[in-house]
Scaffold this motif. Structure first.
Motif, PDB file in Angstrom:
ATOM      1  N   GLY A   1      37.493  35.382  31.136  1.00 48.63           N
ATOM      2  CA  GLY A   1      37.767  36.629  31.828  1.00 48.63           C
ATOM      3  C   GLY A   1      37.001  37.780  31.220  1.00 48.63           C
TER       4      GLY A   1
ATOM      5  N   ASN B   1      43.898  39.481  34.901  1.00 46.24           N
ATOM      6  CA  ASN B   1      43.488  38.453  35.870  1.00 46.24           C
ATOM      7  C   ASN B   1      42.379  37.540  35.356  1.00 46.24           C
ATOM      8  N   GLY B   2      42.483  37.131  34.094  1.00 48.85           N
ATOM      9  CA  GLY B   2      41.569  36.117  33.603  1.00 48.85           C
ATOM     10  C   GLY B   2      41.863  34.776  34.248  1.00 48.85           C
ATOM     11  N   ASP B   3      40.871  33.919  34.294  1.00 46.34           N
ATOM     12  CA  ASP B   3      41.038  32.590  34.892  1.00 46.34           C
ATOM     13  C   ASP B   3      41.569  31.606  33.851  1.00 46.34           C
TER      14      ASP B   3
ATOM     15  N   ARG C   1      46.180  32.553  36.688  1.00 46.55           N
ATOM     16  CA  ARG C   1      45.621  33.739  36.028  1.00 46.55           C
ATOM     17  C   ARG C   1      46.419  34.063  34.778  1.00 46.55           C
TER      18      ARG C   1
END
Length: 407
Positions: free
Chosen positions: A190, A225-227, A245
């Motif tokens: 992210g 909202n990092g993956d 997320r």
């Protein structure tokens, strides 16, 4: 199994943004002189080292540099003679500086773009610590507009606003094997941002000693909202919903510095810096996953870092009208206390030596090169969260080059 999985996820090292990952490559002249620069006004890199010194620069500057960083570490598991090495990878810390003011004006404006935190570490997928970390690629880029004002002939002040862009890409194994016996894998990636400031004062004494005092504020870098990407056996995928997320916030620590400069004669310039990095603000690492399951829960992992002190010294010798020779060295303490050392860049007290030279290519055009060798002292640890136990020995090699135009 659930307890083991949660332990593994709890130590996901986005914390590397703040663990011993301070990358001191902000200027080739300063690197060559042992990273001293707080009490010196040498070139455009003063925008980083001491905004207060910028107004004392006799000329305007545009310059840029790069310092390829090669981190090499070996891990010896406790009770064995085995050794596991990091793969050969090269990070690319860089810097760009501009400093400008009308001739004779008591002020200058500056702009800096630099990378004070980062890391690139690859332990591979088969080493004993794969549940802690396999691969990490981390960057934190700071953007710093700056204003510096000369209050008197012997004193100036300056300050800058800091905007940070950070990115992280991490993979690690998770203890869930497929039918072939291969462990699962988690990848967290992210980008985020943060804000801070940088300020300093610079003055000249009657004895010829120059003094600088600076503060670089803490920057809370938020990654929204990092993956969160999980590769697990088909029978367990419902416990790891995709896409997923995460949110996280990592404090990049404040730094307080005092530096001194002195020129005993026309050929020599000496520098000495003392720095205190406020790692104590990094108490814990927490991840908030957007979608939770009975197995995948939000995680909280204590870090309990401690403030770290570094002492730096260096010198420059003017060999002739075109060539300057530089050398220096220093010591830096560890931030990670016993029980909290992790393998992304195993934190330990360290010593380093540096060297470099500067050459005038022409009127207003300078070439500077530097080299640093850094040795992290051997550290034998058992991590409280993961129980990874063994000895780390690490070395860092950093060549560097920059060009500067001044007028």
């Amino acid at each position: 199994m659930r307890k083991l999985l949660l332990i593994a996820l709890a130590i996901v090292p986005v914390l590397s943004f703040a663990q011993g990952f301070q990358v001191n490559t902000e200027g080739q002249k300063q690197i060559g002189m042992g990273h001293t620069g707080t009490g010196l006004a040498q070139d455009g890199a003063a925008v980083f080292f001491n905004p207060g010194a910028v107004a004392m620069l006799s000329q305007n500057y545009l310059q840029g540099g790069i310092s390829p960083l090669m981190f090499k570490s070996v891990f010896n598991p406790a009770g064995t003679n085995e050794q596991f090495h990091t793969a050969d990878k090269t990070g690319t810390p860089f810097n760009f500086y501009g400093a400008w003011g009308p001739k004779g004006a008591p002020w200058k404006i500056g702009m800096a773009v630099y990378t004070p935190f980062g890391g690139l570490t690859d332990w591979g997928t088969t080493w004993p610590g794969k549940y802690s970390a396999e691969l990490l690629n981390l960057k934190a880029i700071y953007f710093q507009p700056t204003l510096s004002v000369k209050l008197t002939d012997f004193m100036s002040i300056g300050a800058g606003f800091v905007y940070t862009h950070g990115s992280v890409d991490l993979t690690q194994a998770i203890p869930l094997a497929n039918s072939s016996g291969q462990p699962g894998q988690a990848e967290l990636k992210g980008t985020g941002k943060g804000y801070g400031w940088n300020a300093g004062v610079y003055f000249k004494t009657e004895s010829g000693v120059t003094v600088g005092i600076t503060h670089r504020s803490q920057v809370n870098t938020t990654i929204p909202n990092g993956d969160a990407i999980f590769t697990v056996p088909a029978s367990l995928r419902s416990n790891f919903p995709q896409p997923n997320r995460f949110n996280a916030s990592i404090p990049l620590p404040a730094t307080n510095s005092i530096g001194f400069g002195y020129s005993p004669c026309s050929k020599w310039l000496l520098g000495l810096d003392l720095n205190v990095v406020s790692w104590h603000t990094f108490k814990a690492l927490a991840f908030d996953y957007k979608t939770n399951t009975p197995v995948l829960q939000d995680t909280y992992s204590p870090r309990n870092y401690e403030d770290a002190l570094s002492l730096r010294a260096g010198a420059q010798y003017k060999a002739n009208a075109k060539l300057d020779l530089r050398f220096g060295g220093g010591f830096a303490g560890a931030a990670a206390p016993d029980g909290y050392v992790t393998p992304e860049v195993p934190d330990a007290s360290r010593v380093y030596v540096t060297g470099g030279l500067g050459y005038k290519l022409g009127s207003g055009l300078d070439l500077d090169v530097s080299f640093e060798y850094e040795h992290l002292n051997k550290r034998t640890q058992t991590n409280i969260a993961t129980q990874l136990s063994g000895t780390f020995i690490s070395d860092v090699y950093i060549p560097g080059i920059s060009l500067a135009y001044h007028w």
